[in-house]
Design a protein around this motif. Structure first.
Motif, PDB file in Angstrom:
ATOM      1  N   PHE A  82     -43.950  62.897  63.097  1.00  0.00           N
ATOM      2  CA  PHE A  82     -44.579  62.086  64.125  1.00  0.00           C
ATOM      3  C   PHE A  82     -43.779  62.207  65.422  1.00  0.00           C
ATOM      4  O   PHE A  82     -42.580  62.482  65.409  1.00  0.00           O
ATOM      5  CB  PHE A  82     -44.584  60.596  63.735  1.00  0.00           C
ATOM      6  N   VAL A 100     -33.852  64.416  61.378  1.00  0.00           N
ATOM      7  CA  VAL A 100     -34.400  65.151  62.507  1.00  0.00           C
ATOM      8  C   VAL A 100     -33.337  65.256  63.581  1.00  0.00           C
ATOM      9  O   VAL A 100     -32.525  64.348  63.744  1.00  0.00           O
ATOM     10  CB  VAL A 100     -35.663  64.498  63.108  1.00  0.00           C
ATOM     11  N   LEU A 107     -39.353  55.717  57.731  1.00  0.00           N
ATOM     12  CA  LEU A 107     -39.333  56.710  58.785  1.00  0.00           C
ATOM     13  C   LEU A 107     -37.881  56.974  59.168  1.00  0.00           C
ATOM     14  O   LEU A 107     -37.078  56.053  59.243  1.00  0.00           O
ATOM     15  CB  LEU A 107     -40.098  56.218  60.010  1.00  0.00           C
ATOM     16  N   TYR A 126     -43.222  59.512  68.578  1.00  0.00           N
ATOM     17  CA  TYR A 126     -43.459  58.201  69.141  1.00  0.00           C
ATOM     18  C   TYR A 126     -42.900  58.186  70.559  1.00  0.00           C
ATOM     19  O   TYR A 126     -41.931  58.881  70.867  1.00  0.00           O
ATOM     20  CB  TYR A 126     -42.745  57.112  68.331  1.00  0.00           C
ATOM     21  N   PHE A 168     -39.390  59.936  70.654  1.00  0.00           N
ATOM     22  CA  PHE A 168     -38.696  60.020  69.371  1.00  0.00           C
ATOM     23  C   PHE A 168     -39.469  60.906  68.409  1.00  0.00           C
ATOM     24  O   PHE A 168     -40.667  60.699  68.179  1.00  0.00           O
ATOM     25  CB  PHE A 168     -38.541  58.635  68.741  1.00  0.00           C
ATOM     26  N   GLN A 217     -41.615  55.498  73.775  1.00  0.00           N
ATOM     27  CA  GLN A 217     -41.223  54.131  74.108  1.00  0.00           C
ATOM     28  C   GLN A 217     -41.050  54.035  75.618  1.00  0.00           C
ATOM     29  O   GLN A 217     -40.115  54.611  76.177  1.00  0.00           O
ATOM     30  CB  GLN A 217     -39.930  53.747  73.395  1.00  0.00           C
ATOM     31  N   LEU A 220     -47.342  55.439  68.842  1.00  0.00           N
ATOM     32  CA  LEU A 220     -47.556  56.726  68.200  1.00  0.00           C
ATOM     33  C   LEU A 220     -48.291  57.674  69.152  1.00  0.00           C
ATOM     34  O   LEU A 220     -49.341  57.340  69.686  1.00  0.00           O
ATOM     35  CB  LEU A 220     -48.382  56.537  66.930  1.00  0.00           C
ATOM     36  N   PHE A 260     -35.725  58.506  62.245  1.00  0.00           N
ATOM     37  CA  PHE A 260     -35.865  58.791  63.667  1.00  0.00           C
ATOM     38  C   PHE A 260     -34.799  59.756  64.151  1.00  0.00           C
ATOM     39  O   PHE A 260     -33.652  59.729  63.693  1.00  0.00           O
ATOM     40  CB  PHE A 260     -35.726  57.495  64.474  1.00  0.00           C
ATOM     41  N   GLY A 261     -35.177  60.587  65.118  1.00  0.00           N
ATOM     42  CA  GLY A 261     -34.192  61.308  65.899  1.00  0.00           C
ATOM     43  C   GLY A 261     -33.563  60.370  66.924  1.00  0.00           C
ATOM     44  O   GLY A 261     -33.970  59.210  67.063  1.00  0.00           O
ATOM     45  N   LYS A 262     -32.582  60.887  67.652  1.00  0.00           N
ATOM     46  CA  LYS A 262     -31.852  60.049  68.612  1.00  0.00           C
ATOM     47  C   LYS A 262     -32.657  59.759  69.870  1.00  0.00           C
ATOM     48  O   LYS A 262     -32.277  58.896  70.654  1.00  0.00           O
ATOM     49  CB  LYS A 262     -30.529  60.714  68.992  1.00  0.00           C
ATOM     50  N   LYS A 295     -49.353  62.903  65.027  1.00  0.00           N
ATOM     51  CA  LYS A 295     -48.763  63.034  63.706  1.00  0.00           C
ATOM     52  C   LYS A 295     -49.191  64.349  63.052  1.00  0.00           C
ATOM     53  O   LYS A 295     -50.281  64.863  63.318  1.00  0.00           O
ATOM     54  CB  LYS A 295     -49.188  61.871  62.805  1.00  0.00           C
ATOM     55  N   GLY A 340     -42.912  48.481  73.103  1.00  0.00           N
ATOM     56  CA  GLY A 340     -42.708  48.903  71.722  1.00  0.00           C
ATOM     57  C   GLY A 340     -42.879  50.403  71.565  1.00  0.00           C
ATOM     58  O   GLY A 340     -43.104  51.134  72.526  1.00  0.00           O
ATOM     59  N   LEU A 341     -42.772  50.857  70.349  1.00  0.00           N
ATOM     60  CA  LEU A 341     -42.913  52.274  70.026  1.00  0.00           C
ATOM     61  C   LEU A 341     -44.390  52.583  69.785  1.00  0.00           C
ATOM     62  O   LEU A 341     -45.031  51.960  68.943  1.00  0.00           O
ATOM     63  CB  LEU A 341     -42.106  52.598  68.767  1.00  0.00           C
TER      64      LEU A 341
END
Lengths: 115, 114
Positions: free
Chosen positions: A34, A4, A103, A36, A90, A38, A46, A105-107, A49, A43-44
């Motif tokens: 998804f 992603v 999963l 997410y 994210f 933060q 959701l 993740f993007g940056k 989705k 934490g991350l």
């Protein structure tokens, strides 16, 4: 391989204005996507989705995202930003049917909300 | 609402030492994961665990790493001999099922290797 790309590392909006966080994914199999969030020192969590049902997905806190296969995009939007939306977001992809549950993740995009 | 918990929140260790990071997944979840995020970089997948065995692991998860579910509630990540480059935030996650299901993340353990 799945990936992603989050097109903006940092987005700044004024409180009460719309939010747009952009995400493009690479397509191999049927993706599940998804978002997410933060918050600092948390934490991350959701947000929402997409798993091949409706292309417009509604999440928590007024966020929604639209899956556009033709554009390989899954942008996150919110009509009106709130101060509490300031966080890092994210975009995340996984692929059903590929036997892999990891999963990717993007940056991340850091959202700042200006009062 | 059930949540994933992790201990400690911050661990400082010297290079070459062993560390164990602990996680308590959501109680009825069957799949467990570890991810890490090096400062300024992406969140990266390390390993997934189901039915008391590793179901998938990334290239990062070499012989220095191991995971275990020592009892019915805990899920641990052990780094046998830490290196400076192991410094990162480590996230534990769990999901009810495998596949395209949401994973629920803990708050993370910040590991600092000096």
């Amino acid at each position: 391989a799945q990936s992603v790309t989050q097109l903006d590392s940092h987005v700044s909006v004024s409180e009460g204005t719309p939010v747009l966080l952009r995400c493009n994914y690479s397509s191999s199999y049927s993706p599940s996507l998804f978002w997410y969030v933060q918050h600092p020192n948390k934490g991350l969590q959701l947000l929402l989705k997409y798993t091949s049902a409706a292309t417009l997905v509604k999440g928590i806190n007024g966020f929604e995202a639209e899956f556009k296969k033709s554009e390989t995009s899954f942008h996150l939007t919110k009509p009106s930003a709130h101060m509490s939306d300031a966080a890092e977001y994210f975009c995340v992809v996984t692929y059903s049917g590929a036997g892999s549950y990891q999963l990717t993740f993007g940056k991340g995009t850091k959202l700042s909300v200006i009062p | 609402e059930p949540e994933v918990t992790q201990t400690p929140s911050h661990q400082v260790t010297q290079m070459g030492q062993e560390v164990i990071l602990r996680c308590v997944p959501i109680s009825n979840h069957l799949y467990f994961y570890w991810y890490r995020q090096i400062l300024g970089q992406k969140v990266e997948f390390l390993v997934s665990f189901y039915n008391n065995e590793i179901s998938e692991k990334s290239e990062i998860f070499d012989d220095q790493f191991s995971v275990e579910r020592p009892d019915g509630s805990n899920f641990t990540l052990k780094i046998r001999s830490t290196k400076l480059e192991d410094s990162a935030m480590y996230f534990c996650a769990s999901s009810l099922a495998g596949g395209p299901y949401e994973q629920y993340f803990g708050p993370g353990t910040r590991l600092t290797v000096t």
